[in-house]
Motif scaffolding. Structure first.
Motif, PDB file in Angstrom:
ATOM      1  N   VAL A  75       0.863  -1.178   0.000  1.00 55.00           N
ATOM      2  CA  VAL A  75       0.000   0.000   0.000  1.00 55.00           C
ATOM      3  C   VAL A  75       0.905   1.236   0.000  1.00 55.00           C
ATOM      4  O   VAL A  75       1.720   1.408   0.902  1.00 55.00           O
ATOM      5  N   ALA A  76       0.771   2.079  -1.005  1.00 57.23           N
ATOM      6  CA  ALA A  76       1.596   3.281  -1.115  1.00 57.23           C
ATOM      7  C   ALA A  76       1.010   4.397  -0.247  1.00 57.23           C
ATOM      8  O   ALA A  76      -0.136   4.316   0.222  1.00 57.23           O
ATOM      9  N   ASP A  77       1.793   5.454  -0.019  1.00 57.41           N
ATOM     10  CA  ASP A  77       1.302   6.615   0.724  1.00 57.41           C
ATOM     11  C   ASP A  77       0.087   7.196   0.003  1.00 57.41           C
ATOM     12  O   ASP A  77       0.028   7.234  -1.218  1.00 57.41           O
ATOM     13  N   GLY A  78      -0.885   7.658   0.781  1.00 58.36           N
ATOM     14  CA  GLY A  78      -2.063   8.276   0.193  1.00 58.36           C
ATOM     15  C   GLY A  78      -3.278   8.151   1.080  1.00 58.36           C
ATOM     16  O   GLY A  78      -3.225   7.609   2.185  1.00 58.36           O
ATOM     17  N   LYS A  79      -4.404   8.651   0.579  1.00 55.74           N
ATOM     18  CA  LYS A  79      -5.681   8.597   1.300  1.00 55.74           C
ATOM     19  C   LYS A  79      -6.515   7.467   0.723  1.00 55.74           C
ATOM     20  O   LYS A  79      -6.668   7.351  -0.488  1.00 55.74           O
ATOM     21  N   TYR A  80      -7.076   6.650   1.625  1.00 56.81           N
ATOM     22  CA  TYR A  80      -7.792   5.448   1.217  1.00 56.81           C
ATOM     23  C   TYR A  80      -9.120   5.320   1.961  1.00 56.81           C
ATOM     24  O   TYR A  80      -9.332   5.926   3.004  1.00 56.81           O
ATOM     25  N   THR A  81      -9.983   4.472   1.400  1.00 53.66           N
ATOM     26  CA  THR A  81     -11.213   4.050   2.051  1.00 53.66           C
ATOM     27  C   THR A  81     -11.182   2.535   2.146  1.00 53.66           C
ATOM     28  O   THR A  81     -10.965   1.851   1.149  1.00 53.66           O
ATOM     29  N   LEU A  82     -11.384   2.023   3.358  1.00 54.94           N
ATOM     30  CA  LEU A  82     -11.428   0.590   3.595  1.00 54.94           C
ATOM     31  C   LEU A  82     -12.888   0.181   3.707  1.00 54.94           C
ATOM     32  O   LEU A  82     -13.650   0.807   4.446  1.00 54.94           O
ATOM     33  N   GLN A  83     -13.277  -0.851   2.968  1.00 54.91           N
ATOM     34  CA  GLN A  83     -14.659  -1.311   3.003  1.00 54.91           C
ATOM     35  C   GLN A  83     -14.676  -2.795   3.364  1.00 54.91           C
ATOM     36  O   GLN A  83     -14.003  -3.609   2.731  1.00 54.91           O
ATOM     37  N   VAL A  84     -15.445  -3.136   4.413  1.00 56.35           N
ATOM     38  CA  VAL A  84     -15.536  -4.503   4.904  1.00 56.35           C
ATOM     39  C   VAL A  84     -16.973  -4.979   4.723  1.00 56.35           C
ATOM     40  O   VAL A  84     -17.911  -4.288   5.126  1.00 56.35           O
ATOM     41  N   SER A  85     -17.141  -6.171   4.120  1.00 60.86           N
ATOM     42  CA  SER A  85     -18.492  -6.707   3.925  1.00 60.86           C
ATOM     43  C   SER A  85     -18.498  -8.207   4.182  1.00 60.86           C
ATOM     44  O   SER A  85     -17.501  -8.899   3.954  1.00 60.86           O
ATOM     45  N   PHE A  86     -19.637  -8.675   4.689  1.00 60.42           N
ATOM     46  CA  PHE A  86     -19.845 -10.093   4.931  1.00 60.42           C
ATOM     47  C   PHE A  86     -21.345 -10.342   4.943  1.00 60.42           C
ATOM     48  O   PHE A  86     -22.121  -9.499   5.409  1.00 60.42           O
ATOM     49  N   VAL A  87     -21.765 -11.497   4.462  1.00 58.22           N
ATOM     50  CA  VAL A  87     -23.188 -11.825   4.365  1.00 58.22           C
ATOM     51  C   VAL A  87     -23.809 -11.828   5.760  1.00 58.22           C
ATOM     52  O   VAL A  87     -23.283 -12.432   6.692  1.00 58.22           O
ATOM     53  N   GLY A  88     -24.926 -11.118   5.914  1.00 61.04           N
ATOM     54  CA  GLY A  88     -25.635 -11.066   7.193  1.00 61.04           C
ATOM     55  C   GLY A  88     -25.186  -9.934   8.096  1.00 61.04           C
ATOM     56  O   GLY A  88     -25.670  -9.801   9.210  1.00 61.04           O
ATOM     57  N   TYR A  89     -24.239  -9.095   7.626  1.00 57.35           N
ATOM     58  CA  TYR A  89     -23.734  -7.971   8.412  1.00 57.35           C
ATOM     59  C   TYR A  89     -23.816  -6.685   7.588  1.00 57.35           C
ATOM     60  O   TYR A  89     -23.782  -6.720   6.358  1.00 57.35           O
ATOM     61  N   HIS A  90     -23.917  -5.546   8.302  1.00 58.49           N
ATOM     62  CA  HIS A  90     -23.872  -4.253   7.632  1.00 58.49           C
ATOM     63  C   HIS A  90     -22.471  -4.019   7.076  1.00 58.49           C
ATOM     64  O   HIS A  90     -21.478  -4.415   7.687  1.00 58.49           O
ATOM     65  N   THR A  91     -22.377  -3.356   5.928  1.00 54.47           N
ATOM     66  CA  THR A  91     -21.083  -3.019   5.333  1.00 54.47           C
ATOM     67  C   THR A  91     -20.442  -1.894   6.136  1.00 54.47           C
ATOM     68  O   THR A  91     -21.112  -0.927   6.516  1.00 54.47           O
ATOM     69  N   TYR A  92     -19.150  -2.018   6.389  1.00 54.17           N
ATOM     70  CA  TYR A  92     -18.396  -1.054   7.192  1.00 54.17           C
ATOM     71  C   TYR A  92     -17.439  -0.298   6.271  1.00 54.17           C
ATOM     72  O   TYR A  92     -16.764  -0.904   5.439  1.00 54.17           O
ATOM     73  N   SER A  93     -17.386   1.032   6.395  1.00 54.70           N
ATOM     74  CA  SER A  93     -16.446   1.852   5.625  1.00 54.70           C
ATOM     75  C   SER A  93     -15.678   2.760   6.565  1.00 54.70           C
ATOM     76  O   SER A  93     -16.228   3.245   7.563  1.00 54.70           O
ATOM     77  N   ARG A  94     -14.403   2.995   6.217  1.00 53.23           N
ATOM     78  CA  ARG A  94     -13.558   3.852   7.046  1.00 53.23           C
ATOM     79  C   ARG A  94     -12.511   4.524   6.169  1.00 53.23           C
ATOM     80  O   ARG A  94     -11.865   3.876   5.351  1.00 53.23           O
ATOM     81  N   ASN A  95     -12.350   5.839   6.338  1.00 52.34           N
ATOM     82  CA  ASN A  95     -11.316   6.596   5.633  1.00 52.34           C
ATOM     83  C   ASN A  95     -10.077   6.693   6.505  1.00 52.34           C
ATOM     84  O   ASN A  95     -10.183   6.838   7.727  1.00 52.34           O
ATOM     85  N   PHE A  96      -8.900   6.624   5.881  1.00 54.00           N
ATOM     86  CA  PHE A  96      -7.642   6.742   6.618  1.00 54.00           C
ATOM     87  C   PHE A  96      -6.554   7.182   5.648  1.00 54.00           C
ATOM     88  O   PHE A  96      -6.741   7.196   4.437  1.00 54.00           O
ATOM     89  N   THR A  97      -5.406   7.551   6.209  1.00 59.37           N
ATOM     90  CA  THR A  97      -4.262   8.003   5.424  1.00 59.37           C
ATOM     91  C   THR A  97      -3.027   7.192   5.798  1.00 59.37           C
ATOM     92  O   THR A  97      -2.755   6.988   6.973  1.00 59.37           O
ATOM     93  N   VAL A  98      -2.287   6.742   4.790  1.00 61.85           N
ATOM     94  CA  VAL A  98      -1.016   6.046   4.998  1.00 61.85           C
ATOM     95  C   VAL A  98       0.090   7.074   4.799  1.00 61.85           C
ATOM     96  O   VAL A  98       0.170   7.707   3.753  1.00 61.85           O
ATOM     97  N   ASN A  99       0.909   7.263   5.839  1.00 60.72           N
ATOM     98  CA  ASN A  99       1.997   8.245   5.803  1.00 60.72           C
ATOM     99  C   ASN A  99       3.300   7.621   6.274  1.00 60.72           C
ATOM    100  O   ASN A  99       3.623   7.657   7.446  1.00 60.72           O
ATOM    101  N   GLY A 100       4.036   7.012   5.380  1.00 57.99           N
ATOM    102  CA  GLY A 100       5.391   6.597   5.678  1.00 57.99           C
ATOM    103  C   GLY A 100       5.596   5.448   6.636  1.00 57.99           C
ATOM    104  O   GLY A 100       6.700   5.262   7.126  1.00 57.99           O
ATOM    105  N   LYS A 101       4.551   4.664   6.961  1.00 60.21           N
ATOM    106  CA  LYS A 101       4.742   3.501   7.825  1.00 60.21           C
ATOM    107  C   LYS A 101       3.568   2.550   7.666  1.00 60.21           C
ATOM    108  O   LYS A 101       2.531   2.904   7.107  1.00 60.21           O
ATOM    109  N   ASP A 102       3.741   1.326   8.176  1.00 58.55           N
ATOM    110  CA  ASP A 102       2.659   0.344   8.144  1.00 58.55           C
ATOM    111  C   ASP A 102       1.474   0.888   8.941  1.00 58.55           C
ATOM    112  O   ASP A 102       1.641   1.623   9.912  1.00 58.55           O
ATOM    113  N   TYR A 103       0.256   0.516   8.518  1.00 64.24           N
ATOM    114  CA  TYR A 103      -0.943   1.046   9.155  1.00 64.24           C
ATOM    115  C   TYR A 103      -1.780  -0.118   9.678  1.00 64.24           C
ATOM    116  O   TYR A 103      -2.074  -1.070   8.950  1.00 64.24           O
TER     117      TYR A 103
END
Length: 158
Positions: A75-103
């Motif tokens: 994953v390169a530096d930048g702004k991202y949206t993580l989306q998690v989905s699974f059958v029977g559960y609400h979809t989860y979304s989260r915005n975050f930024t990767v800046n020079g280290k593992d996240y």
């Protein structure tokens, strides 16, 4: 003379691979864990999609392991949206930024997507024919083709 050519060749090869080396250093890992909100049990085989912010197609994606853990590599530096989905559960979304280290996104809790039904009615219909020891018995009370017909017409249809 030959030695100077070898040194120049080494410098040339290093100059070709140095940008690749620098690029490989700027890629990081994104890690986390997916669990159930109520029981805190890990959710295995949940879908994880990584989008660059504003993009409609995912850049990368993985599936959680049997302990609910996931790792997205490179994953390169930048702004991202993580989306998690699974059958029977609400979809989860989260915005975050990767800046020079593992996240590490930490533990993500998914909530169930369930709806309560007011009533369910199960209707069954018996077989129209049953075999007994000395005869075959046909039940024509549920047969639409037999409605309004005489006994001989019903026997012809059977």
């Amino acid at each position: 003379m030959v030695r100077s050519n070898i040194i120049q060749m080494k410098k040339f090869v290093l100059s070709l691979f140095f940008p690749l080396f620098v690029f490989s250093l700027s890629a990081y890992n994104l890690t986390g864990k997916i669990v159930d909100n109520n029981s805190s049990q890990p959710i295995d085989f949940a879908n994880i999609a990584l989008y660059q912010q504003g993009a409609t197609a995912p850049q990368s994606g993985v599936v959680t392991d049997d302990k609910g853990n996931f790792v997205i590599q490179s994953v390169a530096d930048g702004k991202y949206t993580l989306q998690v989905s699974f059958v029977g559960y609400h979809t989860y979304s989260r915005n975050f930024t990767v800046n020079g280290k593992d996240y590490n996104v930490g533990s993500i809790k998914l909530t169930e997507d369930s709806k309560m039904l007011s009533e369910v009615e199960v209707v069954g219909m018996g077989s129209q024919m049953r075999c007994e020891i000395d005869r075959k018995v046909f039940s024509v009370d549920q047969n639409i083709a037999a409605a309004g017909g005489s006994a001989s017409e019903v026997l012809e249809n059977i």
